[in-house]
Design an enzyme around this catalytic site. Sequence first.
Site, short mmCIF file in Angstrom:
data_model
loop_
_atom_site.label_atom_id
_atom_site.label_comp_id
_atom_site.label_asym_id
_atom_site.label_seq_id
_atom_site.Cartn_x
_atom_site.Cartn_y
_atom_site.Cartn_z
CB THR A 26 -43.88 -0.19 7.01
OG1 THR A 26 -44.22 0.76 8.28
CG2 THR A 26 -43.65 0.86 6.04
CB CYS A 32 -43.07 8.01 9.01
SG CYS A 32 -43.66 8.30 10.58
CG HIS A 49 -42.29 3.28 9.65
ND1 HIS A 49 -43.71 3.00 9.21
CD2 HIS A 49 -42.46 4.81 10.19
CE1 HIS A 49 -44.45 3.81 9.52
NE2 HIS A 49 -43.68 5.00 10.01
#
Lengths: 165, 208
Positions: A26, A32, A49
């Site tokens: 990711t 995040c 995520h």
Amino acid sequence: MFHVNKAYTVGIADMKICRAPGVLITYALGSCVGICIYDPVLKLAGLIHIMLPNIYKNQNDSNILKYADTGIPEMIRKMEAFGAARRRLTAKIAGGAKMFEVSGGNSSLNNIGARNVESVRQVLRKEHIPILKEDVGSNYARTLSFDASTGDAIVKSFGKGEIKL
Amino acid sequence: MAISKYEDINSFGLDVLKEIGSIGTGNAATALSKVLSKKIEMTLPQVKILDFNKAIYELGGPETIVAGVLVQLYGEINGMMLYLQKLDFINIILESLMGKRIDDYMDLDEIERSALIEVSNIIISSYVNAISSLTGITINLSVPCVCVNMLGGIMNAPIAEYGYETDKLMTIGGAFSCEGKELYSNLILMPEIDSLNFLMEKLGVSCE
């Protein structure tokens, strides 16, 4: 190192699960948080995520992968459906940075990263999954990749090189 | 006739937003040109409604390193403005203001960062001023802040801020070019949905 052709990309508010020899990746986690969960016996890896701490404001949001408190249990449920055993699962997390130092305005930007990390910790504690390693906070973005063959997570960030979790 | 999702806006509403973007970007280009004493051109502003991942790829990809200057809008309209620029454009700013160049983002020191913020602030303020005087809406600006890092991480700011309301981002903006050279420099306005409704109402446009 990883072979790019075997890496599955996990987007924002997205989740993927794979077996060895797969690699999950990711990109550019800012505020995040990326959560890697691993079953070492099956060599089964999951990566999610998340972008927000809790769904509470938004009970009817169908996109449950956006939130830590709904997304992580969903990933664990899916991994268990693939045969993972809860007692073997371990976690590694990265992200939750504060990208901008905002002064003035009515912003929640200043602590969203920290709130995400806090919520992720809480959820994992509730699910009885220990966090083995983490690289969270500070003020830079991280790319996180997770190797299903070894359970190793690699964090790459701008100007900081790579670290292995 | 308020909308609750960006994608519900009709084509007339989109045209109005494009016009707003055009006026804002035009003013910003003029201001930038004055500051740098260079000929600045702008691309035709576009209004895009994209989901988060797509928006990031559209702006250059998650791992692309950029300098992003962020200003929050609050008051009668809430939203964010981001001015994204790459090294080539940063060097144009630094060359005209300070007579120097840098080879790497890592070489940006305190003074150069503050020059960058200052120029971006002028650009953003002229964009917002233009909208404000066009519509008669009071818009306050936060103090600008800069982040030099991966684009994906920078875009987490608007994504997290609006994430409870939407799965998509609306970006209204354009890019600048300097003396014929295509450079990476994107100025984008991201309004909140409620503010979008307010703006449309104020302009007497039904967006549904």
